[in-house]
Design an enzyme around this catalytic site. Structure first.
Site, PDB file in Angstrom:
ATOM      1  N   LYS A   1       0.933  -1.337   0.034  1.00  0.00           N
ATOM      2  CA  LYS A   1      -0.115  -0.047  -0.110  1.00  0.00           C
ATOM      3  C   LYS A   1       0.931   1.200  -0.074  1.00  0.00           C
ATOM      4  CE  LYS A   1      -0.116  -0.336   4.876  1.00  0.00           C
ATOM      5  NZ  LYS A   1      -1.119  -0.756   6.082  1.00  0.00           N
TER       6      LYS A   1
ATOM      7  N   TYR B   1      17.480  29.757   8.917  1.00  0.00           N
ATOM      8  CA  TYR B   1      16.258  30.397   9.265  1.00  0.00           C
ATOM      9  C   TYR B   1      16.341  30.671  10.753  1.00  0.00           C
ATOM     10  CZ  TYR B   1      14.186  30.371   4.535  1.00  0.00           C
ATOM     11  OH  TYR B   1      13.885  30.519   3.383  1.00  0.00           O
TER      12      TYR B   1
HETATM   13  C1  LIG Z   1      -0.666  -2.136   6.668  1.00  0.00           C
HETATM   14  C2  LIG Z   1      -1.100  -3.215   7.117  1.00  0.00           C
HETATM   15  C3  LIG Z   1      -0.218  -4.353   7.131  1.00  0.00           C
HETATM   16  C4  LIG Z   1       1.224  -4.128   7.361  1.00  0.00           C
HETATM   17  O1  LIG Z   1       1.766  -3.820   8.316  1.00  0.00           O
HETATM   18  P1  LIG Z   1       3.226  -3.555   8.664  1.00  0.00           P
HETATM   19  O2  LIG Z   1       3.380  -3.011  10.053  1.00  0.00           O
HETATM   20  O3  LIG Z   1       3.750  -2.665   7.935  1.00  0.00           O
HETATM   21  O4  LIG Z   1       3.790  -4.900   8.686  1.00  0.00           O
HETATM   22  C5  LIG Z   1      -1.000  -5.539   7.517  1.00  0.00           C
HETATM   23  N1  LIG Z   1      -2.325  -5.567   7.620  1.00  0.00           N
HETATM   24  C6  LIG Z   1      -3.152  -4.650   7.236  1.00  0.00           C
HETATM   25  C7  LIG Z   1      -4.589  -4.697   7.479  1.00  0.00           C
HETATM   26  C8  LIG Z   1      -2.645  -3.176   7.090  1.00  0.00           C
HETATM   27  O5  LIG Z   1      -3.392  -2.038   6.872  1.00  0.00           O
END
Ligand SMILES: *Cc1c(COP(=O)(O)O)cnc(C)c1O
Length: 384
Positions: free
Chosen positions: A50, A274
């Site tokens: 994702k 800055y």
């Molecule tokens: C993002 C997500 C994962 C992966 O989690 P990590 O901590 O990055 O391994 C797994 N399952 C679901 C439902 C997620 O939203």
């Protein structure tokens, strides 16, 4: 790594680049294999890609994982699924949070597997499948304690009492998500495990017995009882430590380097940047590098970030600005800090998790915020 496998972003080159993000696809593949090797017998390892594979480029990351043997991918949005489908042919793509109603035809046409998070989702997808006259794949997501998405216990009870609501569906996966997996001693882990096992048993008793999946990266390290049939790591694949504060088993995947634009000597007393927030107490040498918060180097690293020139430690001094960061390189051999050379903002000696902690955030956020301006290099092929 084989050099012919180096893939670069099109517009930029290392020569023209101000900053370089290097993604090591061999390290990525090694991380996937390492996780898979840890699993309980019979359990399979998926990959969560994702948010453009946590900012590292799903179009490069997912095929590399596929070459390593991964056949199941998770994204969150429908658009992510539509983009991913052509690059991982023959693989299962689960969409964790699809806006389902109204998008059924697009989901089915792309061969994506929607996660059903509510009775409304079930009704919409089941009606579409029955109208289509063929079984359509789906995942069911039970909320066991995260309380963001998924079937609340009362809705799970409705499903197990009335499994005919799933008519027309080929339920491939039953999943839930852990809220505290990165805190191994947190009591919610065991509570969620118990709730998941119970819900799975009730579903099975109602004649619905798909594969089961509970663990994210950190969940894998809670023990084999958390593995079930499929685990869903994201972070650990990209080199984020799955158990914070403990031995880091994952190989680093990302390196971020920024080009030195200028080197200047300053006399004390003087200030830099800055707000004139940093005051030199001794004559110093400053390297100004071409990366700032627009490149994803957080402003919260102002005067606290640690960079490396080769093996030489160099501190960020003054404010990180949008495009530029000033680094104290006093005492570092001059031949290592010339304009055109690169300084590691994230690298072998200042790993992602440490930089994130110094910035007051986590590796996940640091990765997903890496800017699009840097030159990107995907190294290696993901094959052994
Ligand atoms: C993002 C997500 C994962 C992966 O989690 P990590 O901590 O990055 O391994 C797994 N399952 C679901 C439902 C997620 O939203």
């Amino acid at each position: 790594m084989t050099t012919h496998d180096v893939v670069c972003s099109a517009r930029t080159s290392p020569r023209t680049a101000s900053a370089i993000v290097t993604v090591d696809l061999d390290a990525l593949a090694a991380n996937w294999r390492l996780l898979k090797a840890r699993l309980a017998p019979g359990a399979d390892c998926a990959a969560v890609v994702k948010a453009d594979a946590y900012g590292l480029g799903a179009k490069q990351i997912a095929p590399a994982l596929r070459r390593a043997g991964c056949r199941t991918f998770f994204v969150v949005t429908l658009d992510e699924g539509l983009d991913l489908a052509p690059v991982v042919p023959g693989c299962s793509i689960y969409v964790l949070a699809p806006p389902l109603a109204g998008n059924e035809a697009a989901i089915a046409a792309a061969g994506l597997i929607p996660t059903l998070n509510s009775l409304g989702d079930v009704a919409a997808w089941s009606a579409f499948a029955r109208a289509a006259g063929r079984p359509l794949p789906a995942a069911l997501h039970a909320d066991t304690g995260m309380r963001r998405l998924g079937f609340a216990p009362a809705e799970m009870a409705v499903l197990t009492r009335e499994p005919e609501r799933l008519a027309g569906l080929d339920v491939r996966l039953f999943l839930s998500h852990l809220a505290c997996a990165d805190e191994p001693r947190h009591p919610l882990n065991a509570e969620q495990l118990t709730a998941f096992v119970a819900a799975k048993a009730r579903l099975a008793a109602a004649g619905v017995a798909p594969r089961a999946s509970l663990a994210n990266s950190s969940g894998i390290f809670l023990g084999p009882e958390y593995h079930f049939d499929l685990v869903r790591p994201g972070a650990a694949l990209y080199g984020i430590a799955p158990v914070p504060g403990q031995h880091q088993p994952m190989a680093p995947v990302v390196r971020v380097q920024a080009k030195i634009l200028q080197v200047r000597d300053v006399d004390a007393p003087a200030t830099v940047g800055y707000g004139a927030t940093h005051r030199f107490s001794r004559p110093s040498r400053i390297a100004t590098v071409a990366a700032g918060y627009a490149d994803g180097y957080p402003r919260s690293l102002s005067s606290v970030g640690i960079c490396f020139v080769g093996e030489h430690r160099a501190a960020v001094v003054g404010r990180v600005s949008m495009d530029l960061t000033t680094i104290d390189v006093t005492g570092i051999p001059e031949n290592l800090v010339r304009p055109g050379m690169f300084i590691d903002l994230i690298g072998p000696l200042n790993p992602l998790d440490e930089v994130a902690a110094a910035a007051g955030t986590i590796g996940y956020e640091l990765l997903t915020r890496l800017g699009r301006r840097a030159h990107r290099v995907w190294q290696g092929g993901g094959t052994p």
